[in-house]
Design an enzyme around this catalytic site. Structure first.
Site, PDB file in Angstrom:
ATOM      1  N   LYS A   1      -6.407  -4.404  16.311  1.00  0.00           N
ATOM      2  CA  LYS A   1      -5.679  -3.452  17.163  1.00  0.00           C
ATOM      3  C   LYS A   1      -5.855  -3.830  18.642  1.00  0.00           C
ATOM      4  CE  LYS A   1      -3.825  -1.059  13.948  1.00  0.00           C
ATOM      5  NZ  LYS A   1      -2.398  -1.221  13.676  1.00  0.00           N
TER       6      LYS A   1
ATOM      7  N   ASN B   1     -10.691   6.040   1.527  1.00  0.00           N
ATOM      8  CA  ASN B   1     -11.697   5.805   2.566  1.00  0.00           C
ATOM      9  C   ASN B   1     -11.722   6.951   3.556  1.00  0.00           C
ATOM     10  OD1 ASN B   1     -12.602   3.055   2.020  1.00  0.00           O
ATOM     11  ND2 ASN B   1     -10.464   2.526   2.371  1.00  0.00           N
TER      12      ASN B   1
ATOM     13  N   SER C   1      -4.696   2.542  17.798  1.00  0.00           N
ATOM     14  CA  SER C   1      -5.665   3.503  17.280  1.00  0.00           C
ATOM     15  C   SER C   1      -6.710   3.822  18.336  1.00  0.00           C
ATOM     16  CB  SER C   1      -6.344   2.867  16.068  1.00  0.00           C
ATOM     17  OG  SER C   1      -7.526   3.538  15.753  1.00  0.00           O
TER      18      SER C   1
ATOM     19  N   ASP D   1       7.531  -8.973   3.489  1.00  0.00           N
ATOM     20  CA  ASP D   1       6.252  -9.003   4.190  1.00  0.00           C
ATOM     21  C   ASP D   1       6.539  -9.521   5.608  1.00  0.00           C
ATOM     22  OD1 ASP D   1       3.733  -9.634   5.150  1.00  0.00           O
ATOM     23  OD2 ASP D   1       2.990 -10.232   3.165  1.00  0.00           O
TER      24      ASP D   1
ATOM     25  N   THR E   1      -9.564   3.761  17.798  1.00  0.00           N
ATOM     26  CA  THR E   1     -10.691   2.872  17.510  1.00  0.00           C
ATOM     27  C   THR E   1     -10.926   1.887  18.663  1.00  0.00           C
ATOM     28  OG1 THR E   1     -11.610   1.349  15.890  1.00  0.00           O
ATOM     29  CG2 THR E   1      -9.286   1.217  16.193  1.00  0.00           C
TER      30      THR E   1
ATOM     31  N   ASP F   1     -19.511   4.026  11.945  1.00  0.00           N
ATOM     32  CA  ASP F   1     -18.865   5.285  12.326  1.00  0.00           C
ATOM     33  C   ASP F   1     -19.149   5.640  13.789  1.00  0.00           C
ATOM     34  OD1 ASP F   1     -17.195   6.365  10.453  1.00  0.00           O
ATOM     35  OD2 ASP F   1     -18.753   7.504   9.403  1.00  0.00           O
TER      36      ASP F   1
ATOM     37  N   ASN G   1       0.839  -1.202   0.000  1.00  0.00           N
ATOM     38  CA  ASN G   1       0.000   0.000   0.000  1.00  0.00           C
ATOM     39  C   ASN G   1       0.873   1.250   0.000  1.00  0.00           C
ATOM     40  OD1 ASN G   1      -2.460   1.323   0.021  1.00  0.00           O
ATOM     41  ND2 ASN G   1      -2.583   1.372   2.262  1.00  0.00           N
TER      42      ASN G   1
ATOM     43  N   TYR H   1     -10.685  -5.019  11.539  1.00  0.00           N
ATOM     44  CA  TYR H   1      -9.514  -4.149  11.661  1.00  0.00           C
ATOM     45  C   TYR H   1      -9.367  -3.663  13.104  1.00  0.00           C
ATOM     46  CZ  TYR H   1      -7.006   0.208  11.953  1.00  0.00           C
ATOM     47  OH  TYR H   1      -6.160   1.205  12.382  1.00  0.00           O
TER      48      TYR H   1
HETATM   49  N1  UDP Z   1     -16.142  10.953   6.184  1.00  0.00           N
HETATM   50  C1  UDP Z   1     -17.056  11.489   5.300  1.00  0.00           C
HETATM   51  N2  UDP Z   1     -16.873  11.272   3.958  1.00  0.00           N
HETATM   52  C2  UDP Z   1     -15.833  10.550   3.473  1.00  0.00           C
HETATM   53  C3  UDP Z   1     -14.886  10.012   4.375  1.00  0.00           C
HETATM   54  C4  UDP Z   1     -15.088  10.232   5.733  1.00  0.00           C
HETATM   55  O1  UDP Z   1     -18.017  12.150   5.687  1.00  0.00           O
HETATM   56  O2  UDP Z   1     -15.734  10.365   2.243  1.00  0.00           O
HETATM   57  C5  UDP Z   1     -16.305  11.196   7.620  1.00  0.00           C
HETATM   58  C6  UDP Z   1     -16.515   9.918   8.420  1.00  0.00           C
HETATM   59  O3  UDP Z   1     -17.888   9.625   8.467  1.00  0.00           O
HETATM   60  C7  UDP Z   1     -15.953  10.324   9.769  1.00  0.00           C
HETATM   61  C8  UDP Z   1     -14.852  11.323   9.436  1.00  0.00           C
HETATM   62  O4  UDP Z   1     -15.116  11.744   8.099  1.00  0.00           O
HETATM   63  O5  UDP Z   1     -16.925  11.009  10.504  1.00  0.00           O
HETATM   64  C9  UDP Z   1     -13.476  10.716   9.507  1.00  0.00           C
HETATM   65  O6  UDP Z   1     -13.459   9.543   8.744  1.00  0.00           O
HETATM   66  P1  UDP Z   1     -12.143   8.733   8.434  1.00  0.00           P
HETATM   67  O7  UDP Z   1     -12.508   7.531   7.631  1.00  0.00           O
HETATM   68  O8  UDP Z   1     -11.121   9.656   7.841  1.00  0.00           O
HETATM   69  O9  UDP Z   1     -11.593   8.330   9.870  1.00  0.00           O
HETATM   70  P2  UDP Z   1     -12.263   7.447  11.040  1.00  0.00           P
HETATM   71  O10 UDP Z   1     -13.626   7.038  10.640  1.00  0.00           O
HETATM   72  O11 UDP Z   1     -11.344   6.299  11.182  1.00  0.00           O
HETATM   73  O12 UDP Z   1     -12.264   8.323  12.226  1.00  0.00           O
END
Ligand code: UDP
Length: 344
Positions: free
Chosen positions: A155, A200, A126, A59, A128, A300, A36, A151
């Site tokens: 973590k 993403n 993270s 890897d 997360t 989310d 990546n 994922y």
């Molecule tokens: N988000 C969005 N549109 C996108 C990508 C992300 O609205 O195309 C929003 C997503 O819903 C979240 C925030 O941006 O509220 C951060 O998302 P990201 O994927 O960057 O990080 P994570 O979800 O891991 O915090």
């Protein structure tokens, strides 16, 4: 000077960390399978620091090749382990790929550490792991919530594997760094985020929309319980984040860690909504981002931001870059990528 193995060192956070390590004189060996990331990142690193890091296309899941690598670069003092698969959606579709890549890599490294007498290990974790915290800002002692994706689960499990392993072998030490949302690029614009395919994450989608590569940004939900209804995150400058890794390594090498395993939140302490990020990006860069509000994205978190005071006090580290400068750096980097494509 100490020798540091950086797995995933050509990736986004990895490459910025390699630069900061080299700046303070560490000798860096990168291991990356380029799944990546691009080999060209080495040129970017060399342009910034004047030093081309040693690089091995391996890897980390491949135990035998990793063993040989440790033999070749004898005397590695610490490992910073970034190499991992990180796309939440993909992990839901291909859970075994994620469990295999992320967990086998980690286990290989932990098994190889005593064999090659490497005592120090920094792990990329993270926020997360907190899920939707009950209390904000979130501290390191907040409960770990059930993971919402394979994922996220890797973590959580990785943190447990590290704790159990170090508990059984207390002559080793580890620093677990829980990142919030890294954004931006190096101020030189020689390195930055290089998403493959449709991004993403929010920021690369924003910059690609600004550049015209994407028609519009989809905002995933505006009916959350937040001031403007869009989700709130703690966006941290990637160079600030990288610097914390250098401090974490120095702390372990200088025997200043207070426990065999230490865990730190790496965030700014400030939450910003998706809409605030877009408005600020438009303002500081003088561009407009067409967007549309769509349904919430599954999995989310509504809002999360760090209490970084433990890292601030213990590591003597604070995120100092403003979000404005960080969003400028992201746009400069995106424009550079656009020019690169034109030149090809
Ligand atoms: N988000 C969005 N549109 C996108 C990508 C992300 O609205 O195309 C929003 C997503 O819903 C979240 C925030 O941006 O509220 C951060 O998302 P990201 O994927 O960057 O990080 P994570 O979800 O891991 O915090």
């Amino acid at each position: 000077m100490a020798k540091i193995l950086v797995t995933g060192g050509t990736g986004y956070i990895g490459s910025h960390t390699v630069v900061e390590l080299q700046k303070v004189g560490f000798d860096v060996v990168i291991v990356d399978n380029l799944s990546n990331s691009s080999i060209d990142v080495l040129n970017g690193i060399e342009k910034i620091t004047g030093i081309r890091p040693a690089f091995e296309n391996i890897d980390c899941v491949d135990y035998v090749s990793m063993d040989r690598m440790f033999e070749k670069y004898k005397g590695i003092d610490a490992i910073i382990h970034f190499a991992a698969s990180k796309a939440v959606g993909e992990s839901v579709e291909k859970p075994l790929l994620y469990y295999r890549n992320n967990l086998v890599s980690l286990i290989n490294l932990l098994q190889l550490m005593p064999i090659h007498k490497v005592k120090n290990f920094v792990f990329s974790s993270s926020c997360t792991v907190y899920g939707q915290p009950d209390v904000l800002p979130v501290t390191e002692s907040a409960p770990i919530k059930p993971a919402l994706s394979p994922y996220g689960n890797t973590k959580q499990i990785s943190e447990e594997i590290i704790r159990d392993t170090i508990h059984a072998n207390p002559c080793y030490q580890s620093t677990i760094l829980r990142y919030f949302n890294p954004i931006g690029a190096h101020p030189s614009a020689e390195i930055g985020e290089l998403p493959s395919g449709v991004p993403n994450n929010l920021l690369p989608f924003v910059t690609q929309t600004a550049r015209g590569l994407r028609k519009q940004l989809l905002i995933f939900g505006d009916d959350y319980n937040t001031p403007d209804g869009s989700c709130v995150r703690d966006y941290i400058n990637v160079v600030d984040l990288a610097k914390a890794h250098v401090i974490a390594v120095q702390r372990m090498l200088n025997k200043r860690a207070k426990a065999h395993v230490e865990t730190f939140n790496l965030g700014t302490g400030r939450g910003l909504s998706v809409l605030e990020i877009i408005k600020t990006f438009e303002k500081v860069n003088g561009v407009s981002i067409p967007y549309k509000i769509v349904d919430r994205r599954e999995g989310d978190i509504e809002k999360v931001w760090a209490d970084p005071s433990y890292a601030n006090n213990e590591l003597g580290w604070t995120a100092t870059e403003t979000v404005e400068d960080t969003l400028r750096s992201a746009w400069v980097w995106e424009q550079k990528l656009a020019n690169r494509v034109k030149a090809e």
